[in-house]
Design a protein around this motif. Structure first.
Motif, PDB file in Angstrom:
ATOM      1  N   VAL A   1       0.886  -1.217  -0.045  1.00 47.21           N
ATOM      2  CA  VAL A   1       0.198  -0.139  -0.013  1.00 47.21           C
ATOM      3  C   VAL A   1       0.895   1.321  -0.059  1.00 47.21           C
ATOM      4  O   VAL A   1       2.006   1.228   0.769  1.00 47.21           O
ATOM      5  CB  VAL A   1      -0.872  -0.013   1.324  1.00 47.21           C
ATOM      6  N   ARG A   2       0.705   2.119  -0.863  1.00 50.29           N
ATOM      7  CA  ARG A   2       1.316   3.344  -0.931  1.00 50.29           C
ATOM      8  C   ARG A   2       0.676   4.332   0.339  1.00 50.29           C
ATOM      9  O   ARG A   2      -0.376   4.633   0.468  1.00 50.29           O
ATOM     10  CB  ARG A   2       1.032   4.312  -2.326  1.00 50.29           C
ATOM     11  N   LEU A   3       1.742   4.601   1.013  1.00 52.90           N
ATOM     12  CA  LEU A   3       1.405   5.421   2.369  1.00 52.90           C
ATOM     13  C   LEU A   3       2.219   6.526   2.430  1.00 52.90           C
ATOM     14  O   LEU A   3       3.153   6.509   3.205  1.00 52.90           O
ATOM     15  CB  LEU A   3       1.675   4.493   3.420  1.00 52.90           C
ATOM     16  N   GLU A   4       1.925   7.734   1.836  1.00 57.54           N
ATOM     17  CA  GLU A   4       2.811   9.070   1.796  1.00 57.54           C
ATOM     18  C   GLU A   4       2.349   9.665   3.061  1.00 57.54           C
ATOM     19  O   GLU A   4       1.305   9.688   3.305  1.00 57.54           O
ATOM     20  CB  GLU A   4       2.557   9.801   0.435  1.00 57.54           C
ATOM     21  N   LYS A   5       3.349  10.373   3.793  1.00 60.18           N
ATOM     22  CA  LYS A   5       3.053  11.097   4.902  1.00 60.18           C
ATOM     23  C   LYS A   5       2.072  12.033   4.853  1.00 60.18           C
ATOM     24  O   LYS A   5       1.153  12.209   5.664  1.00 60.18           O
ATOM     25  CB  LYS A   5       4.494  11.666   5.379  1.00 60.18           C
ATOM     26  N   ALA A   6       2.088  12.759   3.677  1.00 57.48           N
ATOM     27  CA  ALA A   6       1.202  13.996   3.489  1.00 57.48           C
ATOM     28  C   ALA A   6      -0.049  13.638   2.980  1.00 57.48           C
ATOM     29  O   ALA A   6      -1.288  14.368   3.265  1.00 57.48           O
ATOM     30  CB  ALA A   6       1.844  15.277   2.814  1.00 57.48           C
ATOM     31  N   THR A   7      -0.457  12.446   2.398  1.00 55.27           N
ATOM     32  CA  THR A   7      -1.468  12.261   1.623  1.00 55.27           C
ATOM     33  C   THR A   7      -1.803  10.780   1.883  1.00 55.27           C
ATOM     34  O   THR A   7      -2.019   9.998   0.770  1.00 55.27           O
ATOM     35  CB  THR A   7      -1.407  12.230   0.292  1.00 55.27           C
ATOM     36  N   PRO A   8      -2.019  10.219   3.226  1.00 56.65           N
ATOM     37  CA  PRO A   8      -2.649   8.909   3.373  1.00 56.65           C
ATOM     38  C   PRO A   8      -4.033   8.626   2.753  1.00 56.65           C
ATOM     39  O   PRO A   8      -4.595   9.380   2.990  1.00 56.65           O
ATOM     40  CB  PRO A   8      -2.301   8.650   4.785  1.00 56.65           C
ATOM     41  N   PRO A   9      -4.227   7.296   2.288  1.00 58.47           N
ATOM     42  CA  PRO A   9      -5.639   7.203   1.766  1.00 58.47           C
ATOM     43  C   PRO A   9      -6.281   7.003   3.108  1.00 58.47           C
ATOM     44  O   PRO A   9      -6.182   6.558   4.254  1.00 58.47           O
ATOM     45  CB  PRO A   9      -5.342   5.573   0.963  1.00 58.47           C
ATOM     46  N   GLY A  10      -8.026   7.028   3.061  1.00 57.13           N
ATOM     47  CA  GLY A  10      -8.642   6.650   4.061  1.00 57.13           C
ATOM     48  C   GLY A  10      -8.697   4.996   4.278  1.00 57.13           C
ATOM     49  O   GLY A  10      -8.422   4.420   3.248  1.00 57.13           O
ATOM     50  N   ARG A  11      -8.964   4.666   5.521  1.00 60.35           N
ATOM     51  CA  ARG A  11      -8.897   3.271   5.788  1.00 60.35           C
ATOM     52  C   ARG A  11      -9.985   2.331   4.773  1.00 60.35           C
ATOM     53  O   ARG A  11      -9.226   1.401   4.288  1.00 60.35           O
ATOM     54  CB  ARG A  11      -9.318   3.224   7.124  1.00 60.35           C
ATOM     55  N   THR A  12     -11.224   2.676   4.642  1.00 61.89           N
ATOM     56  CA  THR A  12     -12.171   1.795   3.897  1.00 61.89           C
ATOM     57  C   THR A  12     -11.693   2.069   2.239  1.00 61.89           C
ATOM     58  O   THR A  12     -11.749   0.946   1.820  1.00 61.89           O
ATOM     59  CB  THR A  12     -13.473   2.597   4.037  1.00 61.89           C
TER      60      THR A  12
ATOM     61  N   GLN B   1     -10.262   5.557  -4.667  1.00 61.14           N
ATOM     62  CA  GLN B   1     -10.509   6.976  -4.819  1.00 61.14           C
ATOM     63  C   GLN B   1      -9.223   7.736  -4.468  1.00 61.14           C
ATOM     64  O   GLN B   1      -8.855   8.528  -5.157  1.00 61.14           O
ATOM     65  CB  GLN B   1     -11.374   7.156  -3.697  1.00 61.14           C
ATOM     66  N   GLU B   2      -8.467   7.262  -3.602  1.00 58.10           N
ATOM     67  CA  GLU B   2      -6.939   7.710  -3.379  1.00 58.10           C
ATOM     68  C   GLU B   2      -6.265   6.752  -3.022  1.00 58.10           C
ATOM     69  O   GLU B   2      -4.773   7.031  -3.325  1.00 58.10           O
ATOM     70  CB  GLU B   2      -7.065   8.678  -2.020  1.00 58.10           C
ATOM     71  N   ALA B   3      -6.463   5.556  -2.532  1.00 58.81           N
ATOM     72  CA  ALA B   3      -5.703   4.682  -2.323  1.00 58.81           C
ATOM     73  C   ALA B   3      -4.806   3.983  -3.506  1.00 58.81           C
ATOM     74  O   ALA B   3      -5.460   4.009  -4.615  1.00 58.81           O
ATOM     75  CB  ALA B   3      -6.425   3.511  -1.544  1.00 58.81           C
ATOM     76  N   GLU B   4      -3.392   3.464  -3.449  1.00 50.09           N
ATOM     77  CA  GLU B   4      -2.911   2.810  -4.158  1.00 50.09           C
ATOM     78  C   GLU B   4      -2.525   1.387  -3.718  1.00 50.09           C
ATOM     79  O   GLU B   4      -1.597   1.609  -2.840  1.00 50.09           O
ATOM     80  CB  GLU B   4      -1.829   3.561  -4.958  1.00 50.09           C
ATOM     81  N   VAL B   5      -2.620   0.473  -4.237  1.00 44.51           N
ATOM     82  CA  VAL B   5      -2.143  -0.922  -3.727  1.00 44.51           C
ATOM     83  C   VAL B   5      -1.644  -1.774  -4.937  1.00 44.51           C
ATOM     84  O   VAL B   5      -2.377  -1.858  -5.994  1.00 44.51           O
ATOM     85  CB  VAL B   5      -3.423  -1.957  -3.308  1.00 44.51           C
ATOM     86  N   ARG B   6      -0.400  -2.032  -4.739  1.00 40.83           N
ATOM     87  CA  ARG B   6       0.270  -2.957  -6.039  1.00 40.83           C
ATOM     88  C   ARG B   6       0.202  -4.409  -5.344  1.00 40.83           C
ATOM     89  O   ARG B   6       0.752  -4.509  -4.246  1.00 40.83           O
ATOM     90  CB  ARG B   6       1.701  -2.487  -6.098  1.00 40.83           C
ATOM     91  N   VAL B   7      -0.079  -5.281  -6.118  1.00 37.63           N
ATOM     92  CA  VAL B   7      -0.049  -6.667  -5.824  1.00 37.63           C
ATOM     93  C   VAL B   7       0.973  -7.274  -6.868  1.00 37.63           C
ATOM     94  O   VAL B   7       0.877  -7.028  -7.806  1.00 37.63           O
ATOM     95  CB  VAL B   7      -1.368  -7.307  -5.763  1.00 37.63           C
ATOM     96  N   PHE B   8       1.631  -8.390  -6.151  1.00 37.13           N
ATOM     97  CA  PHE B   8       2.540  -9.006  -6.717  1.00 37.13           C
ATOM     98  C   PHE B   8       2.367 -10.360  -6.941  1.00 37.13           C
ATOM     99  O   PHE B   8       1.672 -11.097  -5.984  1.00 37.13           O
ATOM    100  CB  PHE B   8       4.012  -8.784  -6.216  1.00 37.13           C
ATOM    101  N   PRO B   9       2.782 -11.471  -7.801  1.00 39.09           N
ATOM    102  CA  PRO B   9       2.603 -12.607  -7.949  1.00 39.09           C
ATOM    103  C   PRO B   9       3.282 -13.251  -6.571  1.00 39.09           C
ATOM    104  O   PRO B   9       4.348 -13.001  -5.874  1.00 39.09           O
ATOM    105  CB  PRO B   9       3.433 -12.991  -9.090  1.00 39.09           C
ATOM    106  N   PRO B  10       2.630 -14.601  -6.133  1.00 45.13           N
ATOM    107  CA  PRO B  10       3.251 -15.089  -4.949  1.00 45.13           C
ATOM    108  C   PRO B  10       4.783 -15.485  -4.863  1.00 45.13           C
ATOM    109  O   PRO B  10       5.226 -15.763  -6.061  1.00 45.13           O
ATOM    110  CB  PRO B  10       2.412 -16.296  -4.714  1.00 45.13           C
ATOM    111  N   VAL B  11       5.284 -15.182  -3.835  1.00 51.01           N
ATOM    112  CA  VAL B  11       6.769 -15.517  -3.509  1.00 51.01           C
ATOM    113  C   VAL B  11       7.031 -16.505  -2.646  1.00 51.01           C
ATOM    114  O   VAL B  11       6.253 -16.688  -1.620  1.00 51.01           O
ATOM    115  CB  VAL B  11       7.596 -14.242  -3.205  1.00 51.01           C
ATOM    116  N   PRO B  12       7.842 -17.366  -2.399  1.00 47.05           N
ATOM    117  CA  PRO B  12       8.142 -18.357  -1.441  1.00 47.05           C
ATOM    118  C   PRO B  12       8.249 -17.775   0.021  1.00 47.05           C
ATOM    119  O   PRO B  12       8.665 -16.320   0.047  1.00 47.05           O
ATOM    120  CB  PRO B  12       9.683 -18.724  -1.530  1.00 47.05           C
ATOM    121  N   LEU B  13       7.769 -18.084   1.084  1.00 45.16           N
ATOM    122  CA  LEU B  13       7.511 -17.661   2.418  1.00 45.16           C
ATOM    123  C   LEU B  13       9.146 -16.881   3.067  1.00 45.16           C
ATOM    124  O   LEU B  13       8.944 -15.692   3.509  1.00 45.16           O
ATOM    125  CB  LEU B  13       7.229 -18.512   3.289  1.00 45.16           C
ATOM    126  N   ASP B  14      10.124 -17.435   2.397  1.00 41.11           N
ATOM    127  CA  ASP B  14      11.237 -17.039   2.990  1.00 41.11           C
ATOM    128  C   ASP B  14      12.198 -16.600   1.774  1.00 41.11           C
ATOM    129  O   ASP B  14      13.350 -16.448   1.808  1.00 41.11           O
ATOM    130  CB  ASP B  14      12.082 -18.134   3.602  1.00 41.11           C
TER     131      ASP B  14
END
Length: 237
Positions: A29-40, A104-117
């Motif tokens: 999740v993109r979490l910029e200090k000045a412009t965090p997205p709303g929780r929902t 609306q404001e949130a940005e989430v990047r999903v990646f293909p699965p990776v090994p747990l370690d």
């Protein structure tokens, strides 16, 4: 060539899943200090990101470049981990193969699965804890007819943990839909809402037979805790 909306093979028994190589689905999740997205907004975007990956041809086609990894992930524990990034960290993570989904404001990047370690170093160094978000404003009632991911009103979870849970609920709903229902949902951009149920409604939802997430208890909450119910209109009798 398989259809992008072919139904998956039923999940193996828990004891079989534990014995298999373990993978994790990274969500950032993109979490910029000045412009965090709303929780929902972040919770809904996380769920849509998981669905977007599941419907991607790189996953659904038999020879898709992510198909083997997703199959291995689904054969084991379907773990999801949410990390946060800002600035240069977000830009570097964006260079890795994945899909960015916006709300609306949130940005989430999903990646293909990776090994747990075996996390890529660009993601492994990013923080998991501290992903807490406030609402950007009042949260209205969900639009009629929209799939709703209902949160347990009695549990307290960080935003990051809850994002993983809503992504899991969306995936459980996806697995139960027919090809035509999946196609329709995908064409809507995976429209959905995340809301907290009332205590009375939660008891009914848990007993409804709708997809229910029961957490493995690796972080924050007790094993077996019921966290989210996926209430998709197509799954109601």
């Amino acid at each position: 060539m398989t259809s992008p909306f072919d139904a998956p093979v039923p999940a193996p028994a828990p004891e079989d899943r534990d014995a298999r190589p373990q993978y994790v689905l990274p969500l950032l999740v993109r979490l910029e200090k000045a412009t965090p997205p709303g929780r929902t907004d972040a919770l809904e975007t996380s769920a849509r990101a998981v669905l977007t990956l599941l419907a991607d041809p790189r996953v659904t086609e038999a020879d898709g470049e992510w198909a083997e990894r997703v199959a291995a992930w689904e054969d084991a524990r379907i773990r999801k981990v949410v990390r946060r990034a800002r600035g240069g960290e977000w830009r570097k993570a964006g260079e890795l193969p994945g899909i960015t989904v916006t709300g609306q404001e949130a940005e989430v990047r999903v990646f293909p699965p990776v090994p747990l370690d075996g996390w890529p170093k660009e993601l492994a160094k990013l923080q998991v804890s501290g992903t807490d978000l406030e609402e950007a404003g009042p949260v209205d009632a969900a639009e009629a007819g929209l799939p709703v991911l209902w949160l347990n009103p009695e549990l307290e979870m960080s935003a990051g943990k809850t994002m993983a849970q809503t992504g899991h609920a969306a995936q459980l709903a996806w697995w139960r839909l027919t090809d035509a229902q999946r196609k329709e949902w995908a064409e809507s951009g995976f429209a959905l809402a995340v809301r907290t149920a009332t205590p009375e409604a939660w008891a009914e939802l848990v007993a409804s037979g709708l997809p229910l997430v029961q957490d493995a208890g690796f972080t924050e909450i007790a094993p077996g805790s019921c966290t989210v119910v996926a209430d998709h209109p197509a799954l109601r009798g």
